[in-house]
Write an enzyme that holds these catalytic residues in place. Sequence first.
Site, PDB file in Angstrom:
ATOM      1  N   CYS A  54       0.836  -1.215   0.000  1.00 29.78           N
ATOM      2  CA  CYS A  54       0.000   0.000   0.000  1.00 29.78           C
ATOM      3  C   CYS A  54       0.863   1.254   0.000  1.00 29.78           C
ATOM      4  CB  CYS A  54      -0.921   0.020   1.222  1.00 29.78           C
ATOM      5  SG  CYS A  54      -2.077  -1.350   1.260  1.00 29.78           S
ATOM      6  N   ARG A 131      -7.819  -3.866  -3.434  1.00 33.62           N
ATOM      7  CA  ARG A 131      -7.233  -2.728  -4.172  1.00 33.62           C
ATOM      8  C   ARG A 131      -8.143  -2.422  -5.363  1.00 33.62           C
ATOM      9  NH1 ARG A 131      -2.247  -2.610  -1.808  1.00 33.62           N
ATOM     10  NH2 ARG A 131      -1.616  -4.622  -0.955  1.00 33.62           N
TER      11      ARG A 131
HETATM   12  C1  BEZ Z   1       0.425  -4.587   1.812  1.00 34.96           C
HETATM   13  O1  BEZ Z   1       1.609  -4.901   1.819  1.00 34.96           O
HETATM   14  O2  BEZ Z   1       0.047  -3.493   1.412  1.00 34.96           O
HETATM   15  C2  BEZ Z   1      -0.587  -5.565   2.298  1.00 34.96           C
HETATM   16  C3  BEZ Z   1      -0.371  -6.904   2.073  1.00 34.96           C
HETATM   17  C4  BEZ Z   1      -1.313  -7.819   2.525  1.00 34.96           C
HETATM   18  C5  BEZ Z   1      -2.444  -7.396   3.184  1.00 34.96           C
HETATM   19  C6  BEZ Z   1      -2.663  -6.037   3.372  1.00 34.96           C
HETATM   20  C7  BEZ Z   1      -1.741  -5.118   2.918  1.00 34.96           C
END
Ligand code: BEZ
Length: 221
Positions: A54, A131
């Site tokens: 993110c 996402r």
């Molecule tokens: C992330 O790295 O953004 C992420 C990965 C898995 C679940 C939620 C966020």
Amino acid sequence: METTNMESTPMPRIGDQAPDFEAVTTKGKIKLSDFAKNKWLVMFSHPADFTPVCTTEMSGFAIRKKEFDALNTELLGLSIDSVHSHLGWVNNVREKTGVYFDFPIIADIDMKVSKLYGMLQPNESETAAVRAVFFIDPKKKIRLIMYYPLNVGRNMNEILRALEALQTSDKFKVAMPLDWIKGDKVIVPPPKTLEEMEARLKDDSIEMVDFYLAKKELNYN
Ligand code: BEZ
């Protein structure tokens, strides 16, 4: 309309009016119908603040914000986190990398907007938004939707390409072929009547494979 299997929340689809909502953001309260007036809007969700993928995605939006500005487009982020968490994350990323998330991020702590837009997909996560990217035109119509899972980051070049393709298609009443980018030839919409087909077959101003597959250059001036 399609429904999630957690609740019977309708999923917005391409061509629908964007469902209206009020929300708290990092830039104060907004009402969608009053936000980004006469502009395009790219509204996107991320699963959680202070997570690695993110952070790369939000930084991507921030770094390329000027390109969205040039396309008359506002950005609006969202996650199921509090505004305090958003503020802490924005400040942390600025301190660590110098990148500042200078666009509103919705604090969707009650999941209201996530559910309204089908961003909460319970077989992927019951607590975090996937996402998603919603491309919303100046009439607040949903024009393109992307959904990515939690473990794969989006592609900023593709988000900008798709936005420019939508705008160019609207402006010139043409369609965009595979991998189209600005400057490439575009698809001339196929004829709908025999008369149009006969006219098309005699038109030597366009590059024609056959009457239904014809391309032309655009004059942007
Ligand atoms: C992330 O790295 O953004 C992420 C990965 C898995 C679940 C939620 C966020």
